[in-house]
Motif scaffolding. Sequence first.
Motif, short mmCIF file in Angstrom:
data_model
loop_
_atom_site.label_atom_id
_atom_site.label_comp_id
_atom_site.label_asym_id
_atom_site.label_seq_id
_atom_site.Cartn_x
_atom_site.Cartn_y
_atom_site.Cartn_z
N ALA A 246 0.98 -1.15 -0.02
CA ALA A 246 -0.05 0.01 -0.01
C ALA A 246 0.89 1.23 -0.18
CB ALA A 246 -0.94 -0.01 1.23
N VAL A 250 0.96 4.11 -3.06
CA VAL A 250 0.59 5.43 -2.88
C VAL A 250 1.79 6.51 -3.18
CG1 VAL A 250 -0.06 7.32 -1.18
CG2 VAL A 250 -1.30 5.15 -1.15
N THR A 251 3.18 5.73 -2.70
CA THR A 251 4.12 6.91 -3.23
C THR A 251 4.49 6.87 -4.45
OG1 THR A 251 5.10 5.99 -0.90
CG2 THR A 251 6.63 7.15 -2.07
N LEU A 254 2.63 9.40 -6.24
CA LEU A 254 2.95 11.05 -5.70
C LEU A 254 4.33 11.29 -6.40
CD1 LEU A 254 1.96 10.80 -2.00
CD2 LEU A 254 0.74 12.03 -3.80
N THR A 348 4.34 1.48 -10.78
CA THR A 348 3.20 1.28 -10.17
C THR A 348 2.19 0.15 -10.61
OG1 THR A 348 3.22 3.85 -9.73
CG2 THR A 348 1.15 2.53 -9.13
#
Length: 381
Positions: A246, A250-251, A254, A348
């Motif tokens: 997770a 998310v990282t 970003l 990702t």
Amino acid sequence: MGIGLVDPILPAIAGSLEASPVETELLFTSYLLVTGLAMLVTSWVSSRIGAKATLLVGLGLIVVFALLCAMSGSVDAVIGFRAGWGLGNALFISTALATIVGAASGGSGAAIVLYEAALGLGIAVGPLLGGLLGELSWRGPFFGVVALMAIGFIAVLALVRSSDEKREPMPLSAPLRALRRPALAILAVAALFYNIGFFVLLAFSPFPLGFGAMGIGLTFFGWGVALALTSVWVAPALMRRVPRTAIILVTLPLLAVDLILAGLLVASPAALVVCIVVGGLLLGVMNTVLTEAVMEATDLPRSVASSAYSAVRFLGGAMAPPVAAALAHTFNDTVPYLFAALSVLLATFTVLLGRRTLAHIDDAGHGVIEDAEAILVGDAA
């Protein structure tokens, strides 16, 4: 420190040796390509001559080839000697983490955070020292690397024990066979795309910034401090509360957003500096989480897992700098950052598609992270 020491002088090398940005970026390509390929044999070497001897040979090679770089008179010679430097780098870094993990009393999580703390501190200080030395001459940072690696050589010789090493000779094919493990293969491919984003930000950004060696050094000092802070404190705190996959999912998006903004705002040095430093915050989280995920992904010896994973990820780092420079030359300075953002998004999707295969890395004990934080706080006190 040696990683970032050369970064501030890339424009100076281009000017002094009459090299194009693409030629100058090949300094990273030759270094990272050889590092990646050599990773496939480092576990075979270290399992036969021992970790300490492998570390010493690696550091010795870096000293020799950094010195040859400093004494070179053409960019082609520097590119060639950086390849030899990459061989030494592979022998050192593939063995260093496994050695630290084996020696630490707080478990693998504690060792990894300590490793990332040292790495982050070095990455932060390296560009600053490189900027100071680069103001004197483009050769200065190379001589600085010689001095630093000589200190490292003496430290390993004096402080690392080899008498109690347990050597289990590894077959030459061990890293390639390791990549057949689905979890490790997924993380390695994701890291390949992630490293493209990492090295576009690190190796290409000195050119559009337009600063002198000291200005570039200060910029990447800020980047390195940000990377160190998140790798040592933020990433462990997140891993205690949130599954590793997770955090990655998310990282990475970003980071892609940050790279897109860097591309759109590349004409403003101040805005680009902010994007670089913010990128450092995100890269610090990713580095620690990915490293620990790889250590927990399989039951293979850590040196084999590290070698297999690093061989793939460094190939991404090898291709990124010259491709970025070529894209900037063909189009403009925005396009390399968009290319980097796309690569990070591919990382990702790689993790997202393989999330079920990676489920077990989310269950690996979070307790060791707490031990690691306790060790770090104790050391700081």
